[in-house]
Design a protein around this motif. Structure first.
Motif, short mmCIF file in Angstrom:
data_model
loop_
_atom_site.label_atom_id
_atom_site.label_comp_id
_atom_site.label_asym_id
_atom_site.label_seq_id
_atom_site.Cartn_x
_atom_site.Cartn_y
_atom_site.Cartn_z
N ARG A 15 0.82 -1.22 0.00
CA ARG A 15 0.00 0.00 0.00
C ARG A 15 0.85 1.27 0.00
NH1 ARG A 15 -4.74 -0.49 2.39
NH2 ARG A 15 -6.11 -2.11 1.79
N CYS A 16 1.93 1.30 0.85
CA CYS A 16 2.74 2.52 0.96
C CYS A 16 4.19 2.34 0.50
CB CYS A 16 2.72 3.06 2.39
SG CYS A 16 3.66 2.07 3.59
N GLY A 17 4.62 1.08 0.31
CA GLY A 17 5.96 0.81 -0.19
C GLY A 17 7.06 0.77 0.85
N VAL A 18 6.75 1.00 2.12
CA VAL A 18 7.76 0.99 3.17
C VAL A 18 8.09 -0.45 3.56
CG1 VAL A 18 8.22 1.62 5.58
CG2 VAL A 18 7.10 3.25 4.05
N VAL A 19 9.39 -0.76 3.71
CA VAL A 19 9.82 -2.07 4.20
C VAL A 19 9.93 -1.98 5.71
CG1 VAL A 19 11.65 -3.80 4.20
CG2 VAL A 19 11.08 -2.59 2.08
N SER A 20 9.27 -2.88 6.42
CA SER A 20 9.32 -2.86 7.87
C SER A 20 9.18 -4.26 8.43
CB SER A 20 8.22 -1.95 8.45
OG SER A 20 6.96 -2.38 8.01
N THR A 21 9.51 -4.39 9.70
CA THR A 21 9.36 -5.64 10.43
C THR A 21 8.08 -5.57 11.23
OG1 THR A 21 11.75 -5.90 10.59
CG2 THR A 21 10.43 -7.17 12.12
N SER A 22 7.28 -6.62 11.17
CA SER A 22 6.04 -6.67 11.93
C SER A 22 5.63 -8.12 12.11
CB SER A 22 4.93 -5.88 11.21
OG SER A 22 4.64 -6.46 9.95
N ASP A 23 4.48 -8.31 12.71
CA ASP A 23 3.92 -9.65 12.90
C ASP A 23 2.76 -9.86 11.96
OD1 ASP A 23 5.61 -10.49 14.91
OD2 ASP A 23 4.25 -9.97 16.53
N ALA A 24 2.66 -11.08 11.45
CA ALA A 24 1.51 -11.48 10.65
C ALA A 24 0.79 -12.59 11.40
CB ALA A 24 1.95 -11.97 9.27
N GLU A 25 -0.52 -12.59 11.35
CA GLU A 25 -1.31 -13.63 12.00
C GLU A 25 -1.64 -14.71 10.98
OE1 GLU A 25 -4.80 -11.66 13.37
OE2 GLU A 25 -3.73 -10.52 14.89
N PHE A 26 -1.52 -15.97 11.40
CA PHE A 26 -1.94 -17.06 10.52
C PHE A 26 -2.68 -18.11 11.32
CE2 PHE A 26 2.33 -18.30 11.86
CZ PHE A 26 2.24 -19.67 12.07
N ARG A 27 -3.53 -18.83 10.61
CA ARG A 27 -4.43 -19.78 11.25
C ARG A 27 -4.25 -21.18 10.67
NH1 ARG A 27 -6.61 -14.78 11.32
NH2 ARG A 27 -7.68 -14.15 13.21
N PHE A 28 -3.04 -21.70 10.78
CA PHE A 28 -2.78 -23.09 10.42
C PHE A 28 -1.74 -23.66 11.35
CE2 PHE A 28 -0.39 -20.41 7.44
CZ PHE A 28 0.90 -20.89 7.58
N GLY A 29 -1.63 -24.99 11.35
CA GLY A 29 -0.80 -25.67 12.33
C GLY A 29 -1.57 -25.80 13.63
N LEU A 30 -0.88 -26.13 14.71
CA LEU A 30 -1.50 -26.13 16.04
C LEU A 30 -1.62 -24.67 16.45
CD1 LEU A 30 -2.53 -27.66 18.51
CD2 LEU A 30 -0.19 -27.68 19.36
N ARG A 31 -2.84 -24.19 16.55
CA ARG A 31 -3.09 -22.77 16.77
C ARG A 31 -3.13 -22.49 18.27
NH1 ARG A 31 -8.11 -22.48 12.92
NH2 ARG A 31 -8.68 -20.83 14.36
N GLU A 32 -2.03 -21.93 18.78
CA GLU A 32 -1.97 -21.65 20.22
C GLU A 32 -1.16 -20.38 20.53
OE1 GLU A 32 1.52 -24.99 20.90
OE2 GLU A 32 -0.34 -25.15 22.02
N LEU A 33 -1.27 -19.38 19.66
CA LEU A 33 -0.64 -18.08 19.86
C LEU A 33 0.89 -18.15 19.95
CD1 LEU A 33 -3.21 -16.58 22.38
CD2 LEU A 33 -3.09 -16.17 19.93
N VAL A 34 1.48 -19.05 19.16
CA VAL A 34 2.93 -19.21 19.14
C VAL A 34 3.54 -18.16 18.21
CG1 VAL A 34 4.82 -20.78 18.49
CG2 VAL A 34 2.78 -21.66 19.62
#
Length: 102
Positions: A15-34
């Motif tokens: 959207r803005c072109g900036v490279v940054s470090t962040s967290d992405a949420e995913f819903r596969f594997g054993l889902r336990e907020l790891v």
């Protein structure tokens, strides 16, 4: 409430072109907020919510992750690759629109 995991990413916001470090949420594997990073072994089995219900054959899987850009606050999607149970790569899915207005 949905249970998910986190993947630490470094990505260019589509959207803005900036490279940054962040967290992405995913819903596969054993889902336990790891919190995972690229190169980590993904857990499939255990007590709790699992998607898919059992480890995929060979431990190979392709799933989606959702992230928000820390620079502009808008969201985007990623495709995450798991090979032999290891999170090997991810890339921004520039074709899939986010929920937050452009």
């Amino acid at each position: 409430m949905s249970i998910y995991n986190h993947l630490e990413i470094e990505a260019r916001c589509p959207r803005c072109g900036v490279v940054s470090t962040s967290d992405a949420e995913f819903r596969f594997g054993l889902r336990e907020l790891v919190r995972y990073r690229r190169g980590d072994v993904l857990r499939w089995e255990g007590k709790g919510v699992r998607t898919p219900a059992h480890r995929p054959e060979g431990g190979d899987y392709r799933g989606e992750a959702y992230a928000e850009c820390p620079a502009c606050g808008r969201d985007f999607w990623l495709v995450v690759h798991v090979e032999h149970d290891v999170i090997t790569s991810y890339e921004v899915d520039a074709e899939r629109p986010g929920y937050v207005n452009p």
